[in-house]
Design a protein around this motif. Structure first.
Motif, PDB file in Angstrom:
ATOM      1  N   ILE A   1       3.949   6.857  -8.711  1.00 55.77           N
ATOM      2  CA  ILE A   1       4.126   8.311  -8.753  1.00 55.77           C
ATOM      3  C   ILE A   1       5.508   8.660  -9.298  1.00 55.77           C
TER       4      ILE A   1
ATOM      5  N   ILE B   1      -0.077  12.290  -7.759  1.00 58.47           N
ATOM      6  CA  ILE B   1      -0.228  11.634  -6.454  1.00 58.47           C
ATOM      7  C   ILE B   1      -1.657  11.136  -6.273  1.00 58.47           C
TER       8      ILE B   1
ATOM      9  N   ARG C   1      -4.672   6.793 -15.327  1.00 63.70           N
ATOM     10  CA  ARG C   1      -4.180   5.690 -14.504  1.00 63.70           C
ATOM     11  C   ARG C   1      -4.977   4.411 -14.733  1.00 63.70           C
TER      12      ARG C   1
ATOM     13  N   PRO D   1       2.085   2.876  -4.683  1.00 61.24           N
ATOM     14  CA  PRO D   1       1.847   4.260  -5.111  1.00 61.24           C
ATOM     15  C   PRO D   1       3.129   5.072  -5.257  1.00 61.24           C
ATOM     16  N   VAL D   2       4.125   4.815  -4.391  1.00 64.70           N
ATOM     17  CA  VAL D   2       5.396   5.541  -4.512  1.00 64.70           C
ATOM     18  C   VAL D   2       6.040   5.250  -5.867  1.00 64.70           C
TER      19      VAL D   2
ATOM     20  N   GLY E   1      -2.173   8.200  -8.692  1.00 64.07           N
ATOM     21  CA  GLY E   1      -1.344   7.060  -8.322  1.00 64.07           C
ATOM     22  C   GLY E   1      -1.868   6.310  -7.119  1.00 64.07           C
ATOM     23  N   VAL E   2      -2.304   7.054  -6.094  1.00 63.37           N
ATOM     24  CA  VAL E   2      -2.831   6.416  -4.878  1.00 63.37           C
ATOM     25  C   VAL E   2      -4.168   5.736  -5.164  1.00 63.37           C
ATOM     26  N   LEU E   3      -5.058   6.412  -5.878  1.00 60.23           N
ATOM     27  CA  LEU E   3      -6.364   5.822  -6.188  1.00 60.23           C
ATOM     28  C   LEU E   3      -6.209   4.533  -6.989  1.00 60.23           C
TER      29      LEU E   3
ATOM     30  N   LEU F   1       0.813  -1.215   0.000  1.00 55.73           N
ATOM     31  CA  LEU F   1       0.000   0.000   0.000  1.00 55.73           C
ATOM     32  C   LEU F   1       0.848   1.267   0.000  1.00 55.73           C
ATOM     33  N   VAL F   2       2.075   1.169   0.467  1.00 57.85           N
ATOM     34  CA  VAL F   2       2.986   2.315   0.446  1.00 57.85           C
ATOM     35  C   VAL F   2       3.896   2.254  -0.780  1.00 57.85           C
TER      36      VAL F   2
ATOM     37  N   THR G   1      -3.382   2.448  -7.523  1.00 59.93           N
ATOM     38  CA  THR G   1      -2.661   1.332  -6.905  1.00 59.93           C
ATOM     39  C   THR G   1      -3.375   0.802  -5.666  1.00 59.93           C
ATOM     40  N   ASP G   2      -3.651   1.669  -4.704  1.00 58.49           N
ATOM     41  CA  ASP G   2      -4.244   1.195  -3.450  1.00 58.49           C
ATOM     42  C   ASP G   2      -5.676   0.723  -3.651  1.00 58.49           C
TER      43      ASP G   2
END
Length: 232
Positions: A78, A157, A129, A74-75, A160-162, A70-71, A164-165
């Motif tokens: 991004i 950001i 994405r 997205p890293v 990317g977060v939406l 989860l970390v 992947t996570d």
């Protein structure tokens, strides 16, 4: 190696593990040669692999650590997109001044530019994405068209977060809740891929109709307007 393995999320996960997943996410969003990689299905299956119920079924010795996914995902997504934007900003239109080949098609770039101009920079960066191929090419196109790096970073950001996570958690909860879900991994991955490419298919059909009516899509250029060469 069977080339069909390259499109199999399960093969990538079992063969390369957690580091491989993160590397693939970076490559698909940051390197033009990574557009064919199975990003959507990879994330869903990786999320399933974080479930103890599914990990052994897909060939993993131990479940993936969900917090790391989860970390880390997205890293990497991004960072990859920022690299793509940087390359597009530095290289400009000459980055895409190449003939069509088995891997590279000018239509990929035109499609990315189409979404960029239709939805505007912010929405396009987020929506891309979830669209295979477009998510790879839109980042350098955004840089080529002058979207400011800081502005791109903010929406990069968010997207990317939406992406992947969202897909990781979907896969994780499906793996925990659905009995014998390992039986549906391959069919499920196929459905995800089909759903992902539906927007592209629709746009291709629309473009063909427009071309048949005498209004072919415009080539990739640096458009004049509010998005043209913004400065940081």
């Amino acid at each position: 190696m069977d080339v069909t393995n390259l499109l199999s999320a399960e093969w990538w996960i079992v063969t390369f593990g957690l580091i491989g997943i993160l590397t693939i996410i970076f490559a698909e969003t940051g390197l033009l040669i990574g557009f064919f990689l199975p990003g959507d299905s990879l994330l869903v299956v990786a999320g399933m692999g974080a479930s103890a119920k599914v990990a052994s079924a897909v060939g993993l010795d131990t479940p993936f650590p969900l917090p790391v996914l989860l970390v880390g995902a997205p890293v990497c997504a991004i960072a990859g997109a920022q690299l793509g934007h940087y390359i597009g900003a530095k290289a400009g239109p000459r980055l895409f001044a190449r003939p069509d080949s088995r891997l590279f098609k000018q239509e990929y770039v035109e499609k990315a530019q189409y979404y960029f101009e239709k939805f505007g920079p912010e929405k396009a960066v987020v929506l891309a994405r979830f669209i295979p191929i477009v998510r790879t090419f839109l980042n350098p196109v955004a840089g080529m068209l002058g979207m400011r790096p800081r502005r791109f970073l903010v929406w990069n950001i968010v997207g990317g977060v939406l992406w992947t996570d969202g897909l990781l958690l979907f896969g994780y909860f499906i793996g925990d809740l659905v009995p014998n879900v390992d039986r549906y991994i391959l069919p499920g991955a196929a459905v995800i891929i089909i759903l992902s490419v539906i927007p592209i298919i629709r746009e291709v059909m629309k473009n063909r109709k427009a071309a048949a009516g005498g209004s072919p899509s415009a080539p990739v250029t640096e458009p004049k307007g509010k998005h043209h060469r913004e400065t940081a």
